[in-house]
Design an enzyme around this catalytic site. Structure first.
Site, PDB file in Angstrom:
ATOM      1  N   GLY A   1       0.806  -1.216   0.000  1.00 16.85           N
ATOM      2  CA  GLY A   1       0.000   0.000   0.000  1.00 16.85           C
ATOM      3  C   GLY A   1       0.837   1.264   0.000  1.00 16.85           C
ATOM      4  N   SER A   2       0.405   2.252   0.795  1.00 17.13           N
ATOM      5  CA  SER A   2       1.014   3.588   0.731  1.00 17.13           C
ATOM      6  C   SER A   2       2.455   3.631   1.213  1.00 17.13           C
ATOM      7  CB  SER A   2       0.173   4.577   1.544  1.00 17.13           C
ATOM      8  OG  SER A   2      -1.119   4.712   0.975  1.00 17.13           O
ATOM      9  N   THR A   3       2.915   2.634   1.986  1.00 20.70           N
ATOM     10  CA  THR A   3       4.316   2.640   2.423  1.00 20.70           C
ATOM     11  C   THR A   3       5.270   2.454   1.252  1.00 20.70           C
ATOM     12  OG1 THR A   3       4.092   0.294   2.953  1.00 20.70           O
ATOM     13  CG2 THR A   3       3.867   1.866   4.779  1.00 20.70           C
ATOM     14  N   PHE A   4       4.732   2.078   0.077  1.00 22.91           N
ATOM     15  CA  PHE A   4       5.579   1.908  -1.110  1.00 22.91           C
ATOM     16  C   PHE A   4       5.666   3.187  -1.936  1.00 22.91           C
ATOM     17  CE2 PHE A   4       7.161  -0.051  -5.021  1.00 22.91           C
ATOM     18  CZ  PHE A   4       8.008  -1.023  -4.524  1.00 22.91           C
TER      19      PHE A   4
ATOM     20  N   SER B   1      -1.132  11.199   1.506  1.00 20.76           N
ATOM     21  CA  SER B   1      -1.201   9.824   1.000  1.00 20.76           C
ATOM     22  C   SER B   1      -2.187   9.731  -0.161  1.00 20.76           C
ATOM     23  CB  SER B   1      -1.602   8.856   2.120  1.00 20.76           C
ATOM     24  OG  SER B   1      -1.278   7.522   1.764  1.00 20.76           O
TER      25      SER B   1
END
Length: 619
Positions: free
Chosen positions: A333-336, A389
């Site tokens: 998800g958004s951590t990428f 995000s």
């Protein structure tokens, strides 16, 4: 009659004139000697005696020759077997310690107590007398702290080979020896002990009751952990005294090597406790927390929950023996997103000072894509894309990278390869084929915000370490190798393959700092320290289908921003509740870990600390 006389016999002797016969030969009369007449020995008899002696000597000679020449090797081997005592090694394993030398796993000597009632005898008893089992049980009960009846029940009516108990420690075993009771036998064996209990279970693993490695480093490094031991023979004299001439050179050598980990028990404990508390609070399925030295790839902590106690592994579900942060895949998800922005910058597809237009929702290939909060952010720069995000903003940014180049970068980063690591059980991620990725517009679009492909938490922290260290892809590892005695190995040297421009990674790290200062990572703020990070709240997929309501909340942090050294990743699987996000679930755990990390690693503040602000933040 005058002048007449009478002749008398000499005293003790008869008259030679009387005509009496002489005394028989051999008479025992006083004054007579037995006379043996010497007769010559016949030559036949002499020859018989001579031949008998020659035959006997010849037989002895032949027997001696037979024993020395023909039967000598067998007799010598038989004598050696009686004189020689074979020492069989116990099969001990090497000790495992953490980065500071704290014990993680070691072998301790334990004993099994056997009883042979037919030989029960107390010191001072007659050698042939045999004590009753009741007498022995009474003395053993005090030493073993077990009921007398229980010991008697174990003995029963058997006469030999009775196992009384096992797992005796050396002190108790010595107490049994001190009783001096004949008929009791102590059999030594090694037992694997894990002093830290569940703290390192997820990475170290355990041995089963047959001392067969079942998981973790115990299994993957089994050969390295087997201590060098040699079966050797030692001669003994008639009284049992060892004779040194029977010991081969090096037979008594025992290596003292220890396997040293990169993990720190102090940080591991903080991570595990903070993680377990948050998982329980949010009713989550499981969680993982990883801390890596971005320069070297050394793991300082790798905690997961639920976990188990390897000293009592039989009490747990085998499902907890796997370290899921290394073996299970998920969509990041958004951590990428920071990694994707670095790829776009490397491709020169976007300008560091450029903008995107976040309209809140768009359709790609018939599929709707929208932001998590369903709101449009308008024209925003890339730091704001990370702060908010923005999924739509990321799709806009990555659409400027050719799909074929995007896929090539994901492949080059090793998304679909097994990481180069010593962590047991590491697996490769899943990435669509080049044809699938480039043949459908929705694939690059979903990959832009970290979905449509999967990886392990271990792989994700490796990629964020690449951003922190200036673009080098280092190998995550948890061991520093074998060291002798109490010596400790120094830290690994920086290395890794250079993939990204250090200037580009520096730009992305600065953008991640704004997430903590202004965005969803505000809960991470620590007075005096510059920190960067990125939250993630991704849908959870199973067999290619997203599970309704199931999500994975995560947060990745980099510190200190002025000289990035450490990366912390927290992932919580399926937290319950409408307010479960990366910022609410994962950030608090990350903050507790970082606060401990700053103290343990003695990281100096980035700026002078205002004590008034610290007091205010604590209250």
């Amino acid at each position: 009659m005058a002048g007449s006389f009478t002749r008398r016999h000499p005293p003790g002797g008869p008259s030679h004139r009387t005509g009496c016969p002489p005394s028989p030969r051999g008479s025992n009369r006083p004054g007579r000697h037995r006379v043996v007449e010497i007769q010559p020995l016949s030559s036949a008899r002499m020859l018989a005696v001579f031949l008998l002696l020659i035959t006997a000597l010849g037989g002895l000679g032949l027997r001696l020759a037979w024993l020395q020449i023909v039967d000598g090797h067998r007799l010598q081997a038989k004598a050696r077997a009686i004189q020689t005592h074979s020492i069989t090694p116990l099969g001990q394993r090497r000790t495992i310690v953490d980065r500071m030398g704290r014990l993680v796993a070691l072998d301790e000597e334990r004993f099994t107590l056997w009883a042979h009632p037919r030989y029960f005898n107390f010191p001072g008893d007659e050698p042939q007398s045999v004590r009753k089992p009741e007498d022995v049980a009474e003395k053993l009960a005090m030493v073993l702290a077990r009921p007398k009846q229980e010991i008697l029940s174990a003995i029963g009516d058997r006469r030999s080979g009775v196992k009384i108990t096992t797992g005796l420690d050396p002190e108790t075993a010595q107490s049994v020896r001190d009783l001096g009771i004949s008929g009791l036998d102590l059999e030594a064996y090694p037992q694997r002990i894990y002093p830290q209990a569940q703290l390192f279970a997820n990475v170290v693993g355990f041995l089963n009751l047959e001392r067969v490695p079942q998981a973790g480093l115990e299994q993957s490094r089994d050969t390295d952990l087997q201590r060098q031991e040699t079966t050797f023979s030692m001669r003994r004299g008639a009284d049992g005294t060892p004779l040194p001439d029977g010991i081969q050179a090096g037979s008594l050598y025992g290596d003292d090597l220890r396997l040293q980990l990169t993990l720190d028990a102090r940080l591991q404990q903080v991570a595990q406790q903070a993680l377990a508390k948050q998982v329980k609070q949010w009713g989550a399925k499981r969680g993982a927390a990883l801390v890596m030295d971005a320069r070297t790839g050394e793991m300082l902590a790798l905690a997961s929950t639920p976990t188990y106690d390897p000293n009592r592994f039989w009490s747990y579900n085998p499902g907890v023996f796997r370290e899921w942060s290394v073996q299970d895949l998920y969509e990041p998800g958004s951590t990428f997103k920071p990694i994707n922005l670095a790829l776009a910058l490397q491709e020169k597809a976007i300008d560091p000072k450029g903008t995107v237009n976040d309209v809140g929702q768009l359709t790609i290939g018939g599929w709707p894509i929208f932001n998590a909060d369903r709101r449009a952010n308008g024209v925003i720069d890339f730091p704001t894309v990370l702060q908010a995000s923005s999924n739509v903003g990321m799709v806009d940014a990555m659409s400027r990278v050719k799909p074929s180049h995007f896929w090539r970068w994901l492949h080059t980063l090793g998304i679909d390869d097994v990481p180069d690591t010593d962590l047991p059980g590491a697996v490769a991620g899943q990435l669509k084929t080049r044809a699938e990725f480039t043949g459908s517009a929705i694939e690059p679009a979903t990959a832009a915000f970290g979905q449509g492909f999967s990886l392990t938490p271990l792989k994700l922290i490796q990629l964020h370490a690449m951003l922190a260290n200036g673009g080098r892809l280092v190998s995550p590892h948890i061991t520093r190798g074998l060291r002798s005695g109490d010596a400790l190995a120094s830290g690994s040297k920086p290395g890794g393959m250079q993939l990204l421009d250090p200037k580009i990674t520096r730009t992305v790290i600065d953008w991640m700092e704004t997430v903590v200062e202004k965005g969803s990572g505000k809960g991470l703020k620590i007075p005096g320290y510059r920190l960067g990070g990125k939250t993630g709240t991704a849908q959870k997929a199973q067999n290619g289908v997203y599970i309704p309501g199931a999500r994975i909340c995560s947060f990745v942090a980099v510190l200190p921003i002025e000289d990035p050294r450490y990366v912390v990743l927290v992932v919580v699987d399926e937290p319950q509740g409408g307010n479960a996000y990366g910022s609410t679930v994962a950030v608090p755990v990350t903050k507790e870990i970082i606060e401990a990390l700053l103290v343990i690693e003695k990281v100096p503040p980035s700026t002078p600390i205002d004590n008034a602000k610290v007091t205010k933040s604590l209250t």
